[in-house]
Write a protein that holds these residues in place. Structure first.
Motif, short mmCIF file in Angstrom:
data_model
loop_
_atom_site.label_atom_id
_atom_site.label_comp_id
_atom_site.label_asym_id
_atom_site.label_seq_id
_atom_site.Cartn_x
_atom_site.Cartn_y
_atom_site.Cartn_z
N GLU A 78 0.82 -1.21 0.00
CA GLU A 78 0.00 0.00 0.00
C GLU A 78 0.86 1.27 0.00
OE1 GLU A 78 -3.73 1.39 -0.36
OE2 GLU A 78 -3.25 -0.73 -0.08
N HIS A 79 1.96 1.25 0.76
CA HIS A 79 2.69 2.50 0.99
C HIS A 79 4.13 2.53 0.46
CE1 HIS A 79 -0.65 3.92 3.43
NE2 HIS A 79 -0.63 2.76 4.06
N PHE A 80 4.73 1.35 0.32
CA PHE A 80 6.10 1.30 -0.19
C PHE A 80 6.20 0.21 -1.27
CE2 PHE A 80 6.44 3.01 4.10
CZ PHE A 80 7.37 4.04 3.97
N PRO A 81 5.49 0.40 -2.37
CA PRO A 81 5.41 -0.67 -3.37
C PRO A 81 6.76 -1.11 -3.93
CG PRO A 81 4.44 1.37 -4.20
CD PRO A 81 4.67 1.56 -2.74
N THR A 82 7.78 -0.25 -3.83
CA THR A 82 9.08 -0.67 -4.35
C THR A 82 9.81 -1.63 -3.40
OG1 THR A 82 10.22 1.22 -3.33
CG2 THR A 82 9.41 1.50 -5.58
N LEU A 83 9.26 -1.82 -2.20
CA LEU A 83 9.93 -2.69 -1.23
C LEU A 83 9.29 -4.08 -1.14
CD1 LEU A 83 10.60 -0.21 1.72
CD2 LEU A 83 11.97 -0.64 -0.32
N THR A 84 8.35 -4.34 -2.03
CA THR A 84 7.70 -5.66 -2.02
C THR A 84 7.45 -6.13 -3.44
OG1 THR A 84 5.76 -6.89 -1.27
CG2 THR A 84 5.43 -4.57 -1.81
N ASP A 85 7.35 -7.43 -3.61
CA ASP A 85 6.96 -7.98 -4.91
C ASP A 85 5.47 -8.24 -4.97
OD1 ASP A 85 9.74 -8.45 -6.12
OD2 ASP A 85 9.90 -9.41 -4.16
N CYS A 86 4.79 -8.05 -3.86
CA CYS A 86 3.35 -8.29 -3.83
C CYS A 86 2.62 -7.15 -4.52
CB CYS A 86 2.86 -8.45 -2.40
SG CYS A 86 3.64 -9.83 -1.53
N ASN A 87 1.81 -7.50 -5.48
CA ASN A 87 1.02 -6.51 -6.23
C ASN A 87 -0.18 -7.23 -6.83
OD1 ASN A 87 1.97 -7.93 -8.52
ND2 ASN A 87 3.83 -6.68 -8.50
N ASN A 88 -0.72 -6.69 -7.90
CA ASN A 88 -1.91 -7.32 -8.48
C ASN A 88 -1.62 -8.70 -9.08
OD1 ASN A 88 -3.57 -5.21 -7.78
ND2 ASN A 88 -3.18 -4.09 -9.69
N GLN A 89 -0.37 -8.90 -9.48
CA GLN A 89 -0.02 -10.19 -10.09
C GLN A 89 0.48 -11.21 -9.06
OE1 GLN A 89 0.71 -7.22 -12.11
NE2 GLN A 89 -1.23 -7.96 -12.95
N VAL A 90 1.25 -10.72 -8.13
CA VAL A 90 1.87 -11.62 -7.15
C VAL A 90 1.18 -11.46 -5.79
CG1 VAL A 90 4.02 -12.19 -5.96
CG2 VAL A 90 4.09 -11.45 -8.36
N THR A 91 0.79 -12.57 -5.21
CA THR A 91 0.10 -12.50 -3.92
C THR A 91 1.06 -12.81 -2.77
OG1 THR A 91 -0.46 -14.84 -3.95
CG2 THR A 91 -2.03 -13.32 -4.98
N PRO A 92 0.76 -12.29 -1.59
CA PRO A 92 1.50 -12.69 -0.39
C PRO A 92 1.48 -14.21 -0.21
CG PRO A 92 0.14 -10.79 0.11
CD PRO A 92 -0.22 -11.21 -1.28
N THR A 93 0.39 -14.84 -0.59
CA THR A 93 0.30 -16.29 -0.47
C THR A 93 1.42 -16.99 -1.23
OG1 THR A 93 -2.10 -16.10 -0.28
CG2 THR A 93 -1.22 -18.29 -0.80
N GLN A 94 1.65 -16.56 -2.47
CA GLN A 94 2.71 -17.18 -3.27
C GLN A 94 4.08 -17.00 -2.61
OE1 GLN A 94 1.37 -14.84 -6.79
NE2 GLN A 94 1.61 -16.76 -7.91
N TYR A 95 4.34 -15.77 -2.20
CA TYR A 95 5.63 -15.48 -1.57
C TYR A 95 5.86 -16.31 -0.31
CZ TYR A 95 8.91 -12.95 1.46
OH TYR A 95 9.92 -12.64 2.33
#
Lengths: 228, 228
Positions: free
Chosen positions: A196-213
């Motif tokens: 939500e706030h630091f999208p460059t610090l995570t791979d989670c987005n519309n394509q990649v879910t926290p579940t996968q990670y």
DNA sequence: TAGCTTTTGATAGTAATACTATTATTTTTG
DNA sequence: CAAAAATAATAGTATTACTATCAAAAGCTA
């Protein structure tokens, strides 16, 4: 998620409230609207006075349900973890294969929250946002040890212990099952926050879910017998 | 850790302060004693009035250095991350082997903090405790997006990016390098916190170090090409 | 339905917080 | 030594986080 019993209730530590908010209309209004307000203005700006104004009730009446806003936060977040625990137990109970069970558990804990019509006065999606943004504040205090002894974090600890047990069931030789369980529980909140706030610090987005990670993280840790 | 230059200075975002606390004795006293006080009483109980009393100075004088205690926290934590980044760059710079470099980086980031005599007025061990207990509070706010745009979290983000780059250098096909980097940085603070207050939720103790756990976690994630 | 209990609301008050503003005093430095 | 800069002292404000007291309303019961 549908419950069989209409009167099903999430049990939170009774010390979080002075009077059970589930026991009256006003109590439910306090809980319902505190969720809306905390999510909207953040925990710091939220006050019982403002909540009283919003629900057309008096500040002093709210104090009859919750000692202070810290206890209210403990109530709300405990409720959330209890609700999640219920779903976890419910949906992994019947699975006998340990790997499948753990995979299901991770999926459940890391998935986006869905609404639950069983609890009319609680907006679970907003409550999840509150947990993401405010949960740490409930234990990052000078009172944490006392409050821990008094059982305020029991549900959360039980949830982690359940994850721990599932991890051990998959690989009893894995050396860090407690840490892995707590990392997942806490890490998933953090990844949602970063998205939500630091999208460059995570791979989670519309394509990649926290579940996968987290599924990848956990199962590769458990498969390994080397390193460390 | 010894520095070659005696005048070496950690550069934090200038917006965190009104007047550079490094520029005067009073400024250094403010920083030095705020670290002692925040660690001792927790960020919530800490006030500029109390700090003024402690250092025999006036509340209003402290306001000439820091706008408010939130900005002071941003200053202190930024300093900490800058100090850690410096050590990271310094000690991994000369390593050419990517695995060795990443291993060294993880060790440095997860190890217990040592004192650094180069900064007389800063107790790095206490500051580490503050980061463990209070850092989340600096970004779990309604102002996070504005403050992020204004650069208050630059150093922390750069640290994570450095970890990200080292991860990619070891395995360019690993699908979650940002998330893994942020999980380690945040997770290590969490494990230190748990070790202190919730020992049943972590495997880190006198025998097992966070370094071992996170080294295992990262390298087994990177070795894997399956799952997810 | 009168009467009692419980719940809620209204009002007032307190100590502390998080500041801002002004003026006085001390220290620095050119 | 004078001017400028830094610090201290004092006062004041709005808000917070409560506590206490009393009045009003709602519910329940004989």
């Amino acid at each position: 998620m549908k419950h069989l019993l209409k009167t099903f209730k999430i049990a939170v530590n009774e010390k979080t409230y002075v009077k059970d908010p589930d026991s009256s209309e006003l109590g439910k209004k306090i809980v319902e609207n505190s969720i809306l307000m905390i999510q909207e203005m953040g925990f710091e700006s939220f006050t019982f006075k403002k909540l009283g104004d919003k629900i057309g009730s008096n500040e002093s009446s709210i104090y009859r349900y919750f000692e202070n806003k810290h206890k209210l936060l403990l109530y709300l977040t405990s409720w959330y973890w209890g609700w999640l625990e219920y779903q976890l137990v419910f949906s992994t109970n019947s699975i006998s294969d340990p790997e499948e069970k753990l995979e299901k558990a991770i999926a459940l804990i890391t998935r986006p929250v869905e609404m639950d019509a069983s609890f009319e006065h609680i907006n679970e999606m907003l409550l999840h946002q509150i947990v993401v943004n405010e949960y740490s504040k409930s234990y990052l205090t000078k009172e944490v040890d006392t409050e821990n002894k008094e059982g305020y974090f029991e549900i959360y600890k039980r949830l982690i212990t359940r994850m721990f047990e599932m991890i051990v069931a998959v690989n009893k030789d894995y050396p860090y099952p407690h840490s892995l369980a707590s990392t997942v529980l806490e890490g998933v909140l953090h990844q949602y926050f970063l998205r939500e706030h630091f999208p460059t610090l995570t791979d989670c987005n519309n394509q990649v879910t926290p579940t996968q990670y987290f599924t990848h993280l956990v199962f590769n840790s458990l498969k390994a017998s080397t390193y460390g």
